[in-house]
Design a protein around this motif. Sequence first.
Motif, PDB file in Angstrom:
ATOM      1  N   ASP A  75      35.687 -67.951  -1.850  1.00 44.70           N
ATOM      2  CA  ASP A  75      35.061 -68.306  -3.124  1.00 44.70           C
ATOM      3  C   ASP A  75      34.141 -67.211  -3.653  1.00 44.70           C
ATOM      4  OD1 ASP A  75      35.975 -71.174  -3.357  1.00 44.70           O
ATOM      5  OD2 ASP A  75      34.982 -71.239  -1.400  1.00 44.70           O
ATOM      6  N   ALA A  76      33.615 -66.399  -2.731  1.00 43.24           N
ATOM      7  CA  ALA A  76      32.668 -65.359  -3.132  1.00 43.24           C
ATOM      8  C   ALA A  76      32.536 -64.346  -2.008  1.00 43.24           C
ATOM      9  CB  ALA A  76      31.304 -65.961  -3.455  1.00 43.24           C
ATOM     10  N   VAL A  77      31.952 -63.202  -2.346  1.00 42.17           N
ATOM     11  CA  VAL A  77      31.589 -62.185  -1.363  1.00 42.17           C
ATOM     12  C   VAL A  77      30.074 -62.047  -1.400  1.00 42.17           C
ATOM     13  CG1 VAL A  77      31.804 -59.761  -0.662  1.00 42.17           C
ATOM     14  CG2 VAL A  77      33.764 -60.939  -1.720  1.00 42.17           C
ATOM     15  N   VAL A  78      29.434 -62.051  -0.244  1.00 35.82           N
ATOM     16  CA  VAL A  78      27.979 -61.878  -0.185  1.00 35.82           C
ATOM     17  C   VAL A  78      27.665 -60.574   0.526  1.00 35.82           C
ATOM     18  CG1 VAL A  78      27.677 -63.140   2.002  1.00 35.82           C
ATOM     19  CG2 VAL A  78      25.778 -62.975   0.381  1.00 35.82           C
ATOM     20  N   ILE A  79      26.603 -59.927   0.073  1.00 36.51           N
ATOM     21  CA  ILE A  79      26.193 -58.668   0.685  1.00 36.51           C
ATOM     22  C   ILE A  79      24.668 -58.637   0.768  1.00 36.51           C
ATOM     23  CG2 ILE A  79      26.338 -57.458  -1.544  1.00 36.51           C
ATOM     24  CD1 ILE A  79      27.371 -55.014   0.100  1.00 36.51           C
ATOM     25  N   PRO A  80      24.108 -58.498   1.969  1.00 41.07           N
ATOM     26  CA  PRO A  80      22.641 -58.523   2.122  1.00 41.07           C
ATOM     27  C   PRO A  80      22.016 -57.165   1.821  1.00 41.07           C
ATOM     28  CG  PRO A  80      23.677 -58.387   4.276  1.00 41.07           C
ATOM     29  CD  PRO A  80      24.792 -58.471   3.273  1.00 41.07           C
ATOM     30  N   SER A  81      22.284 -56.658   0.622  1.00 39.39           N
ATOM     31  CA  SER A  81      21.774 -55.353   0.215  1.00 39.39           C
ATOM     32  C   SER A  81      21.854 -55.218  -1.292  1.00 39.39           C
ATOM     33  CB  SER A  81      22.584 -54.223   0.875  1.00 39.39           C
ATOM     34  OG  SER A  81      22.326 -52.993   0.245  1.00 39.39           O
ATOM     35  N   GLY A  82      20.717 -55.016  -1.938  1.00 34.40           N
ATOM     36  CA  GLY A  82      20.717 -54.813  -3.378  1.00 34.40           C
ATOM     37  C   GLY A  82      21.361 -53.500  -3.779  1.00 34.40           C
ATOM     38  N   SER A  83      21.164 -52.455  -2.973  1.00 33.26           N
ATOM     39  CA  SER A  83      21.714 -51.150  -3.343  1.00 33.26           C
ATOM     40  C   SER A  83      23.233 -51.138  -3.231  1.00 33.26           C
ATOM     41  CB  SER A  83      21.098 -50.044  -2.481  1.00 33.26           C
ATOM     42  OG  SER A  83      21.406 -50.216  -1.120  1.00 33.26           O
ATOM     43  N   THR A 140       4.371 -60.044   2.817  1.00 32.47           N
ATOM     44  CA  THR A 140       4.412 -59.439   1.495  1.00 32.47           C
ATOM     45  C   THR A 140       5.820 -58.933   1.253  1.00 32.47           C
ATOM     46  OG1 THR A 140       3.213 -57.983  -0.044  1.00 32.47           O
ATOM     47  CG2 THR A 140       3.756 -57.063   2.126  1.00 32.47           C
ATOM     48  N   TYR A 141       6.192 -58.801  -0.022  1.00 34.31           N
ATOM     49  CA  TYR A 141       7.588 -58.479  -0.349  1.00 34.31           C
ATOM     50  C   TYR A 141       7.677 -57.213  -1.202  1.00 34.31           C
ATOM     51  CZ  TYR A 141      12.480 -59.028  -1.624  1.00 34.31           C
ATOM     52  OH  TYR A 141      13.823 -58.818  -1.782  1.00 34.31           O
ATOM     53  N   HIS A 142       8.568 -56.315  -0.800  1.00 35.49           N
ATOM     54  CA  HIS A 142       8.854 -55.095  -1.564  1.00 35.49           C
ATOM     55  C   HIS A 142      10.181 -55.272  -2.300  1.00 35.49           C
ATOM     56  CE1 HIS A 142       9.685 -50.993  -2.704  1.00 35.49           C
ATOM     57  NE2 HIS A 142      10.765 -50.983  -1.953  1.00 35.49           N
ATOM     58  N   PRO A 143      10.152 -55.372  -3.636  1.00 35.99           N
ATOM     59  CA  PRO A 143      11.405 -55.487  -4.397  1.00 35.99           C
ATOM     60  C   PRO A 143      12.039 -54.106  -4.556  1.00 35.99           C
ATOM     61  CG  PRO A 143       9.538 -55.551  -5.892  1.00 35.99           C
ATOM     62  CD  PRO A 143       8.962 -55.423  -4.509  1.00 35.99           C
ATOM     63  N   THR A 144      13.183 -53.913  -3.952  1.00 35.36           N
ATOM     64  CA  THR A 144      13.793 -52.577  -3.927  1.00 35.36           C
ATOM     65  C   THR A 144      14.282 -52.157  -5.317  1.00 35.36           C
ATOM     66  OG1 THR A 144      15.989 -53.439  -3.377  1.00 35.36           O
ATOM     67  CG2 THR A 144      14.495 -52.958  -1.541  1.00 35.36           C
ATOM     68  N   CYS A 145      14.338 -50.839  -5.505  1.00 34.73           N
ATOM     69  CA  CYS A 145      14.661 -50.284  -6.825  1.00 34.73           C
ATOM     70  C   CYS A 145      16.003 -50.767  -7.361  1.00 34.73           C
ATOM     71  CB  CYS A 145      14.654 -48.755  -6.762  1.00 34.73           C
ATOM     72  SG  CYS A 145      13.023 -48.046  -6.486  1.00 34.73           S
ATOM     73  N   HIS A 146      17.047 -50.696  -6.527  1.00 25.87           N
ATOM     74  CA  HIS A 146      18.379 -51.080  -7.001  1.00 25.87           C
ATOM     75  C   HIS A 146      18.442 -52.568  -7.336  1.00 25.87           C
ATOM     76  CE1 HIS A 146      19.711 -47.162  -5.371  1.00 25.87           C
ATOM     77  NE2 HIS A 146      20.672 -47.275  -6.256  1.00 25.87           N
ATOM     78  N   SER A 147      17.774 -53.401  -6.535  1.00 28.37           N
ATOM     79  CA  SER A 147      17.817 -54.831  -6.804  1.00 28.37           C
ATOM     80  C   SER A 147      17.106 -55.152  -8.113  1.00 28.37           C
ATOM     81  CB  SER A 147      17.192 -55.619  -5.652  1.00 28.37           C
ATOM     82  OG  SER A 147      15.807 -55.354  -5.528  1.00 28.37           O
ATOM     83  N   MET A 148      16.019 -54.449  -8.389  1.00 25.04           N
ATOM     84  CA  MET A 148      15.280 -54.684  -9.627  1.00 25.04           C
ATOM     85  C   MET A 148      15.967 -54.053 -10.829  1.00 25.04           C
ATOM     86  SD  MET A 148      11.181 -54.369  -9.169  1.00 25.04           S
ATOM     87  CE  MET A 148      11.260 -52.646  -8.685  1.00 25.04           C
ATOM     88  N   ARG A 149      16.248 -52.747 -10.715  1.00 24.57           N
ATOM     89  CA  ARG A 149      16.623 -51.973 -11.896  1.00 24.57           C
ATOM     90  C   ARG A 149      18.118 -51.938 -12.162  1.00 24.57           C
ATOM     91  NH1 ARG A 149      12.275 -49.458  -9.307  1.00 24.57           N
ATOM     92  NH2 ARG A 149      10.436 -49.281 -10.653  1.00 24.57           N
ATOM     93  N   MET A 150      18.931 -52.075 -11.122  1.00 21.40           N
ATOM     94  CA  MET A 150      20.383 -52.045 -11.306  1.00 21.40           C
ATOM     95  C   MET A 150      20.966 -53.453 -11.365  1.00 21.40           C
ATOM     96  SD  MET A 150      23.300 -49.992  -9.093  1.00 21.40           S
ATOM     97  CE  MET A 150      22.874 -48.361  -9.688  1.00 21.40           C
ATOM     98  N   LEU A 151      20.539 -54.308 -10.442  1.00 19.37           N
ATOM     99  CA  LEU A 151      21.072 -55.680 -10.402  1.00 19.37           C
ATOM    100  C   LEU A 151      20.294 -56.634 -11.296  1.00 19.37           C
ATOM    101  CD1 LEU A 151      21.917 -56.416  -6.663  1.00 19.37           C
ATOM    102  CD2 LEU A 151      23.498 -55.985  -8.532  1.00 19.37           C
TER     103      LEU A 151
END
Length: 270
Positions: A75-83, A140-151
């Motif tokens: 039904d879907a593909v999951v990937i534990p990585s924003g980049s 605390t949480y660091h929102p990674t660049c690719h997850s924020m800016r690309m995704l």
Amino acid sequence: MRIALAATCIADALFPQAPIATVKLLERLGHTVVFPGGQACCGQMHVNTGYFDKAVPVIENHVKTFEPVLDNEWDAVVIPSGSCAGSIKHQQAMVCERAGLPDLAKTANAVAAKTYELSELLIDVLGLTDVGAYFPHRVTYHPTCHSMRMLGVGDKPYQLLRAVEGIELVELPDADQCCGFGGTFAVKNADTSSAMLADKVTNIESTAATVVSAGDYSCLMNIGGGLNRKGSTTTTMHLAEILASTREDPTTPPAPLRAGQSGVAKAARR
């Protein structure tokens, strides 16, 4: 749902706890997770360093491996990585078009449309924010660049963390600033990268958090190295590890690295 897991290169080689936690979480939520055996790199490393032609066979392998999602085998593909999710969604088809492979580009786009970063899958597809997690620690949480800016995942990871029972979630100052990793950027621009990492580590330590979390172990590897060299007591954990933790089966934060100890050794202990 039947969900295919794309584990990522860095997780396969160094940080298997992230895909393992992803499987544990999704199975606890009642879903079936499959691991397509032909998977390898998604091609991000090649594309980001300008080796577009060499990326083509790597991307082709990824697309062919996960193409069964188009036939509803999953039904879907999951990937534990924003980049990696960002590369799949925004780079693969572009590289195929550039190489004169429009059919492969079309398939890549179709596979990408059914591929989700973990927080996207949980909130946008499964409709969940509370996944029944329990993690009684200061985080605390660091929102990674690719997850924020690309995704553009926005506050999805925060929504998931806020619903975790027992957690003390503290805001990270200048959270939207890069940690300085950027793959080979950290190697080719070491001085700039080190300065960016120093700022990130200082901000993390100001929170007095036991754990700094993120959705990418590549960034956590870089941050963990900076924390280690400074002798910090804060340790790193992937978002999936926190969400997989329950009262019945709690995940304990790993001990901080000792000075001079590598992240590879830390991964091997888990």
